[in-house]
Design a protein around this motif. Structure first.
Motif, mmCIF file in Angstrom:
data_model
loop_
_atom_site.group_PDB
_atom_site.id
_atom_site.type_symbol
_atom_site.label_atom_id
_atom_site.label_comp_id
_atom_site.label_asym_id
_atom_site.label_seq_id
_atom_site.Cartn_x
_atom_site.Cartn_y
_atom_site.Cartn_z
ATOM 1 N N CYS A 106 0.824 -1.225 0.000
ATOM 2 C CA CYS A 106 0.000 0.000 0.000
ATOM 3 C C CYS A 106 0.853 1.267 0.000
ATOM 4 O O CYS A 106 0.492 2.269 0.620
ATOM 5 C CB CYS A 106 -0.953 0.035 1.192
ATOM 6 S SG CYS A 106 -2.095 -1.310 1.220
ATOM 7 N N THR A 137 -5.544 -8.848 -2.355
ATOM 8 C CA THR A 137 -5.817 -8.802 -0.923
ATOM 9 C C THR A 137 -4.574 -9.301 -0.182
ATOM 10 O O THR A 137 -3.891 -10.219 -0.623
ATOM 11 C CB THR A 137 -7.029 -9.663 -0.526
ATOM 12 O OG1 THR A 137 -6.781 -10.999 -0.933
ATOM 13 C CG2 THR A 137 -8.316 -9.169 -1.133
ATOM 14 N N TYR A 165 -7.333 -8.188 3.627
ATOM 15 C CA TYR A 165 -7.651 -6.769 3.386
ATOM 16 C C TYR A 165 -7.299 -6.404 1.960
ATOM 17 O O TYR A 165 -6.299 -6.878 1.409
ATOM 18 C CB TYR A 165 -6.891 -5.863 4.358
ATOM 19 C CG TYR A 165 -7.277 -6.068 5.801
ATOM 20 C CD1 TYR A 165 -8.528 -5.682 6.271
ATOM 21 C CD2 TYR A 165 -6.390 -6.669 6.699
ATOM 22 C CE1 TYR A 165 -8.884 -5.880 7.592
ATOM 23 C CE2 TYR A 165 -6.745 -6.865 8.021
ATOM 24 C CZ TYR A 165 -7.999 -6.474 8.463
ATOM 25 O OH TYR A 165 -8.345 -6.674 9.763
ATOM 26 N N GLU A 166 -8.102 -5.522 1.415
ATOM 27 C CA GLU A 166 -7.937 -5.209 -0.005
ATOM 28 C C GLU A 166 -7.062 -3.975 -0.212
ATOM 29 O O GLU A 166 -7.321 -2.920 0.394
ATOM 30 C CB GLU A 166 -9.324 -4.977 -0.615
ATOM 31 C CG GLU A 166 -9.255 -4.848 -2.114
ATOM 32 C CD GLU A 166 -10.566 -5.251 -2.789
ATOM 33 O OE1 GLU A 166 -11.468 -5.749 -2.100
ATOM 34 O OE2 GLU A 166 -10.649 -5.033 -3.994
ATOM 35 N N ASN A 178 -8.245 -0.093 -1.013
ATOM 36 C CA ASN A 178 -9.394 0.292 -0.195
ATOM 37 C C ASN A 178 -8.859 1.154 0.949
ATOM 38 O O ASN A 178 -8.083 0.681 1.784
ATOM 39 C CB ASN A 178 -10.067 -0.975 0.345
ATOM 40 C CG ASN A 178 -11.281 -0.664 1.197
ATOM 41 O OD1 ASN A 178 -11.382 0.408 1.779
ATOM 42 N ND2 ASN A 178 -12.180 -1.617 1.271
ATOM 43 N N SER A 211 -9.835 2.258 3.724
ATOM 44 C CA SER A 211 -9.978 1.860 5.139
ATOM 45 C C SER A 211 -9.105 0.642 5.474
ATOM 46 O O SER A 211 -8.822 0.387 6.646
ATOM 47 C CB SER A 211 -11.447 1.577 5.463
ATOM 48 O OG SER A 211 -11.879 0.492 4.690
ATOM 49 N N ASP A 212 -8.690 -0.104 4.455
ATOM 50 C CA ASP A 212 -7.869 -1.307 4.695
ATOM 51 C C ASP A 212 -6.365 -1.018 4.680
ATOM 52 O O ASP A 212 -5.576 -1.817 5.172
ATOM 53 C CB ASP A 212 -8.155 -2.369 3.620
ATOM 54 C CG ASP A 212 -9.492 -3.068 3.860
ATOM 55 O OD1 ASP A 212 -10.138 -2.753 4.883
ATOM 56 O OD2 ASP A 212 -9.873 -3.915 3.036
ATOM 57 N N GLN A 213 -5.996 0.129 4.096
ATOM 58 C CA GLN A 213 -4.560 0.376 3.863
ATOM 59 C C GLN A 213 -3.751 0.389 5.150
ATOM 60 O O GLN A 213 -2.683 -0.228 5.224
ATOM 61 C CB GLN A 213 -4.384 1.713 3.138
ATOM 62 C CG GLN A 213 -5.119 1.718 1.826
ATOM 63 C CD GLN A 213 -4.345 2.404 0.734
ATOM 64 O OE1 GLN A 213 -3.177 2.689 0.860
ATOM 65 N NE2 GLN A 213 -5.003 2.677 -0.371
ATOM 66 N N LYS A 260 -4.489 -0.970 7.916
ATOM 67 C CA LYS A 260 -4.515 -2.311 8.526
ATOM 68 C C LYS A 260 -3.459 -3.194 7.867
ATOM 69 O O LYS A 260 -2.782 -3.976 8.536
ATOM 70 C CB LYS A 260 -5.905 -2.941 8.374
ATOM 71 C CG LYS A 260 -6.944 -2.288 9.264
ATOM 72 C CD LYS A 260 -8.329 -2.790 8.941
ATOM 73 C CE LYS A 260 -9.366 -1.941 9.634
ATOM 74 N NZ LYS A 260 -10.674 -1.974 8.965
ATOM 75 N N ILE A 261 -3.344 -3.078 6.551
ATOM 76 C CA ILE A 261 -2.324 -3.870 5.845
ATOM 77 C C ILE A 261 -0.936 -3.442 6.305
ATOM 78 O O ILE A 261 -0.094 -4.268 6.633
ATOM 79 C CB ILE A 261 -2.467 -3.705 4.308
ATOM 80 C CG1 ILE A 261 -3.759 -4.373 3.827
ATOM 81 C CG2 ILE A 261 -1.253 -4.301 3.587
ATOM 82 C CD1 ILE A 261 -4.075 -4.160 2.358
#
Lengths: 309, 245
Positions: A52, A62, A66-67, A70, A72-74, A76-77
């Motif tokens: 990301c 993914t 997590y995608e 996206n 909101s997922d970045q 988290k990744i």
């Protein structure tokens, strides 16, 4: 949570230049995945997309469920992964301890946790006695080890290592490689960018060969077997016309011949070797030993990469 | 943006500055010179046998000298901010930092704090020394303590806003250059509008009255806001990794 990577038709373009074209791959949890390719093949760009750091142009990927892309997922990744970039990028003025301590803060680790992690990794990598020395005074190998410790400070289950042994001397390379093997034993998922085929062969469970597009993927062994002819070397007391005639009669091609050895191309050595050996003996050949002549991953790599030029 | 994250970035920069003593020296030299030199010049001018300056002119001279803190507020952050960003570019330390869960905004805010705190603190400390020395030298001839006063208060209100503008401009410049010296030289060009204001004040076109200083503060606040969006657009991880050379 399963720490896997799934990539479908991932593409990255910079203006009219396509750096990564329609790449699809899957990395299982606990697997060491080698991403091979020549310079400029798109390996770093792919890692940057998966970490990301840069956006994708198209496709889907993914990481740990997590995608990428996206918003909101970045974060988290990024919280889940550890990254060792091609350029280690240490703070040269700061001590080894401080380099790790600040990264521990970036990942919001408590002071106690940071102390424990720093001590653990610096001791593991043989840098504990140098903890107060400025990173700028370290050798390349020491810097690389410190950068690996930095990538591990928050105990990520997924690591992206971009050319971890590039430009290291053989001894430092071995230390880093051994450490990666230790990480493999801890069941961490490791995505390893490398152009060192020997390294990939020794460390990786699966490899993919990239040259903007994905050329091949599989285990090093599968790639060797599926993409190059298998050969057996038969060592004899003497190779004469009767022996070579016997091999040819069976329809096998002789790749190499000397006074006392034959290299024979086979498709299925497990099945065909007994037949060949029996025929040689019948023709009067006295067999000393038989070995498989392995194609290296390098042969396969060169064949594939050159094949796309 | 998360202040705790931003502070972690700034704390790392502060620790590096402690090792790079020249960066600190560059930040404190200017306010210290202004703080000490001008009071001694004024003292000499009004206290020599045949005074070069009438004591009644001392207040306007003190007001005029104090504007140098304002000019300094745009010059001083150039050294720190350009070192902070160009230094990271040269050491290639931005990529691992960008791979952490921090947002671009957290990192940008951290860089802004680290670029702002030392120059503003140095100017504030310098201004305290300046006021103390000026009061010490002029109380006898004026019959009262000139400082603290609203004029210096207005200047010290403008200082962080001008420094913030300098930091933001330096972030934008640092994205385009590869060495700290070029960034500093380009960033230092920002002092010319302020020297222009200084001349405008001397020519009574835009005198530094308290009202005008408040107008300047308002204008700078708007400029800061505009530059914030430009620097935020410049400071994006994809931009940094693929375009920053």
């Amino acid at each position: 949570m399963s720490i896997t990577i799934d990539v479908e038709n991932l593409t990255k373009s910079f203006g009219t230049f396509t750096a990564v074209d329609n790449v699809s791959l899957h990395v299982d949890e606990g697997e060491v995945f080698g991403f091979l390719g020549p310079n400029g093949a798109g390996k770093t760009t792919t890692v940057r997309m998966l970490a990301c750091l840069i956006s994708k142009t198209s496709g889907r990927a993914t990481v740990g469920g997590y995608e990428i892309g996206n918003s909101s997922d970045q974060s988290k990744i990024r919280a889940m992964i550890g990254l060792l970039p091609e350029n280690v990028g240490l703070y040269e003025e700061l001590s080894a301890y401080d380099n790790l301590d600040f990264y521990g803060r970036y990942y919001k680790l408590s002071i106690q946790k940071r102390r424990e992690q720093i001590e653990y990794f610096l001791k593991m990598l043989g840098l504990w006695d140098k903890r107060d020395d400025a990173a700028g005074t370290f050798s390349k190998g020491m810097k690389q080890k410190l950068a690996i410790a930095r990538a591990l400070i928050h105990d990520p289950k997924l690591l992206f290592l971009d050319e971890p042994t590039a430009s290291l001397d053989p001894e430092a390379s071995k230390t880093v490689r051994d450490f990666i093997l230790e990480l493999k034993k801890e069941k961490r998922t490791i995505f390893l960018n490398t152009h060192l085929l020997d390294e990939a062969e020794r460390i990786c469970d699966q490899v993919a060969i990239l040259k903007t597009k994905l050329i091949a993927t599989g285990s090093p062994e599968d790639l060797r077997h599926s993409l190059s002819n298998r050969k057996v070397r038969v060592q004899l007391e003497l190779v004469d016309d009767a022996v070579t005639g016997a091999v040819k009669t069976l329809g096998f091609q002789i790749a190499e011949k000397t006074n006392n050895s034959l290299v024979i191309i086979v498709n299925n050595p497990e099945k065909e070797n007994p037949e060949i050996l029996k025929e040689i003996q019948t023709a009067g050949g006295r067999i000393q030993f038989v070995t498989e002549v392995g194609s290296s991953l390098e042969d396969v790599y060169l064949k594939l990469v050159r094949g796309t030029e | 943006m998360n202040l705790q994250n931003a502070w972690a970035v700034a704390a790392k920069d502060f620790k590096i500055y402690r090792k790079k003593i020249n960066v600190i020296r560059a930040s404190i030299a200017y306010p210290l010179i202004v703080a000490v030199l001008f009071p001694f010049i004024l003292n000499y001018s009004i206290h020599k046998e045949t005074p070069a300056v009438a004591a009644t002119l001392a207040p306007s001279l003190m007001d005029s000298f104090s504007i140098w803190f304002l000019i300094g507020s745009v010059i001083i952050p150039t050294a720190i901010t350009s070192y902070s960003l160009v230094g990271e570019k040269l050491q290639k330390s931005l990529e691992p930092l960008l791979a952490t869960p921090m947002t671009d905004g957290d990192i940008l805010l951290g860089k802004t704090i680290s670029g702002l705190v030392i120059p503003v603190a140095a100017i504030y400390i310098g201004s305290i020394i300046f006021m103390a020395l000026m009061d010490h030298f002029t109380q006898g001839v004026l019959g009262y303590l000139y400082y603290p006063n609203w004029h210096m208060g207005a200047i010290l209100l403008v200082v962080p806003l001008a420094s913030l503008m300098s930091v933001e401009v330096n972030i934008i410049i640092s994205a385009r250059v590869t060495d700290a010296r070029s960034a500093q030289q380009l960033g230092a060009l920002l002092m010319f509008p302020f020297i222009g204001l200084y001349l405008a004040a001397d020519l009574k076109i835009f005198p530094f009255t308290n009202t005008n200083l408040l107008i300047l503060a308002g204008a700078l606040a708007l400029i800061d806001l505009a530059f914030f969006f430009v620097s935020k657009a410049t400071f994006q991880r994809e931009e940094i990794l693929t375009r920053w050379k």
